[in-house]
Design a protein around this motif. Sequence first.
Motif, short mmCIF file in Angstrom:
data_model
loop_
_atom_site.label_atom_id
_atom_site.label_comp_id
_atom_site.label_asym_id
_atom_site.label_seq_id
_atom_site.Cartn_x
_atom_site.Cartn_y
_atom_site.Cartn_z
N GLU A 389 0.80 -1.23 0.00
CA GLU A 389 0.00 0.00 0.00
C GLU A 389 0.83 1.28 0.00
OE1 GLU A 389 -3.71 2.10 2.46
OE2 GLU A 389 -2.65 0.37 3.32
N PRO A 390 1.94 1.38 0.75
CA PRO A 390 2.74 2.61 0.68
C PRO A 390 3.17 2.96 -0.74
CG PRO A 390 3.42 1.27 2.55
CD PRO A 390 2.47 0.44 1.76
N ASP A 391 3.56 1.96 -1.54
CA ASP A 391 3.96 2.24 -2.92
C ASP A 391 2.78 2.70 -3.76
OD1 ASP A 391 6.54 1.59 -2.31
OD2 ASP A 391 6.62 -0.25 -3.50
N PHE A 392 1.62 2.06 -3.56
CA PHE A 392 0.43 2.49 -4.29
C PHE A 392 0.15 3.96 -4.02
CE2 PHE A 392 -0.66 -2.03 -4.79
CZ PHE A 392 -1.29 -2.03 -6.02
N ARG A 393 0.12 4.34 -2.76
CA ARG A 393 -0.32 5.68 -2.41
C ARG A 393 0.74 6.75 -2.63
NH1 ARG A 393 -3.37 5.65 3.22
NH2 ARG A 393 -3.58 7.82 2.57
N LEU A 394 2.00 6.43 -2.29
CA LEU A 394 3.05 7.42 -2.47
C LEU A 394 3.19 7.86 -3.92
CD1 LEU A 394 5.85 5.96 -0.15
CD2 LEU A 394 4.75 8.19 0.13
N PHE A 395 3.01 6.92 -4.85
CA PHE A 395 3.29 7.21 -6.24
C PHE A 395 2.05 7.32 -7.11
CE2 PHE A 395 7.02 4.94 -4.48
CZ PHE A 395 7.88 6.04 -4.45
N GLY A 396 0.89 7.45 -6.46
CA GLY A 396 -0.32 7.83 -7.18
C GLY A 396 -1.01 6.71 -7.94
N TYR A 397 -0.88 5.47 -7.50
CA TYR A 397 -1.57 4.37 -8.16
C TYR A 397 -2.85 4.03 -7.39
CZ TYR A 397 2.53 3.77 -11.05
OH TYR A 397 3.55 3.99 -11.96
N SER A 398 -3.94 3.88 -8.13
CA SER A 398 -5.24 3.67 -7.50
C SER A 398 -5.32 2.29 -6.85
CB SER A 398 -6.35 3.81 -8.54
OG SER A 398 -6.32 5.09 -9.14
N ARG A 399 -6.08 2.22 -5.81
CA ARG A 399 -6.35 0.93 -5.19
C ARG A 399 -7.10 0.04 -6.18
NH1 ARG A 399 -10.68 -1.43 -2.35
NH2 ARG A 399 -10.09 -2.71 -0.53
N PRO A 400 -6.65 -1.21 -6.39
CA PRO A 400 -7.32 -2.10 -7.38
C PRO A 400 -8.60 -2.69 -6.78
CG PRO A 400 -5.45 -3.23 -6.37
CD PRO A 400 -5.43 -1.84 -5.83
#
Length: 405
Positions: A389-400
């Motif tokens: 989750e940190p990588d998803f949120r830090l770099f702007g990728y939406s939750r799948p």
Amino acid sequence: MGKWRLFSVSVVLGSVFMILLMILYWDDVGASHLYLPALSPRPAPHHPATHPSFLSDINAFVNQFLEGTNDPTDSAPPDSANQSERAEERYVPRREWKVHLTPIDPEKRLGQERRRQRVHDLCHHGDDLAFPGKNRSFDDIPNRELDHLIVDDRHGVIYCYVPKVACTNWKRVMIVLSERLLQDGGPYRDPLAVPQEMVHNSSLHFTFNKFWKRYGKFSRHLMKVKLQKYTKFLFVRDPFVRLISAYRNKFEQPNEEFYRRFALPMLRRYGNHSEPPAAAGDAFPAGIRPSFSEFVQYLLDPQTESEAPFNEHWRQVYRLCHPCQIQYDFVGQLETVEEDAEQLLRVLKVDNVVDFPSSPRNQTTSSWQEDWFSRVPLVARRNLYRLYEPDFRLFGYSRPDALLD
């Protein structure tokens, strides 16, 4: 005799005074000029000639003492045939710096500002996002965890490479810029001409974790100086797609090293193979290899990291590049790699020196996620998301959401 004693006392006091000045002005003055010779080719306005000041002499002495380089005022380049370990600190001819008459597209500049701001906000104000190491200082990062930060002193660039995110081609670019690898007596100019077996050769990349061996107790201070003055960049990718790509690359085709180190434990623990073949060359013809679901189990199993940290190919980006401790100037994304690479090389003013290698469109795409995760239990998918989750949120990728709800 009295005059001679007075002269000796004056010399001693003068020496002590110089040492005190060096100590007092080190952080404010000396550090600010470290490695300026490597950045000297930037066009500068003409100023009338002036006599060097006392403090500039101190700075030159301290720089020369720490770096072991030639006098900073020397303008002649060293022998280009010298391929010693100091090759990354060589003179940069002025022709390599490019002056653009038109600014970068405001929309692209704004896009970068948004990416950087997102990282900053989540690192310093995102109380709902917690992960190991988030609040530590740069000094608290162990030296061994700084091995992905490649430094090019010739152009003032620091690149944090992330495996499975175009890092092979970016390493090629860094080799060309640093001129650390020679061909027929001269440096490579075409990134694609760099031999494949040399791209990941660690001796060709000067990384932060090597500073201690060269600079000793001054290493952390020099790292901070470079982080403050150099242009720092990294490229990221949708975390789940990166995991799929890592699995396909390392476990869908025979790879003896990864089979012995990782596939065998997966097969024994999760694949009901008490005695799997000892070599990939024997296992693959028999159809024996870990499934993607077993790979996910391996990532979620607490035993995995109790034995050793994640391999770099599936280690989280926040653990590889430390975005909460290092303020990156450019955050590229693999999904827009060609556009971002063009912008970055222009920001670095080296787009007349090197081109980012074009390559076929990546074969692992986000549209495949549902197929790849179809045999992964829902609970495991949700746990995997929490892990990344940190990588998803830090770099702007939406939750799948389609995979998790």
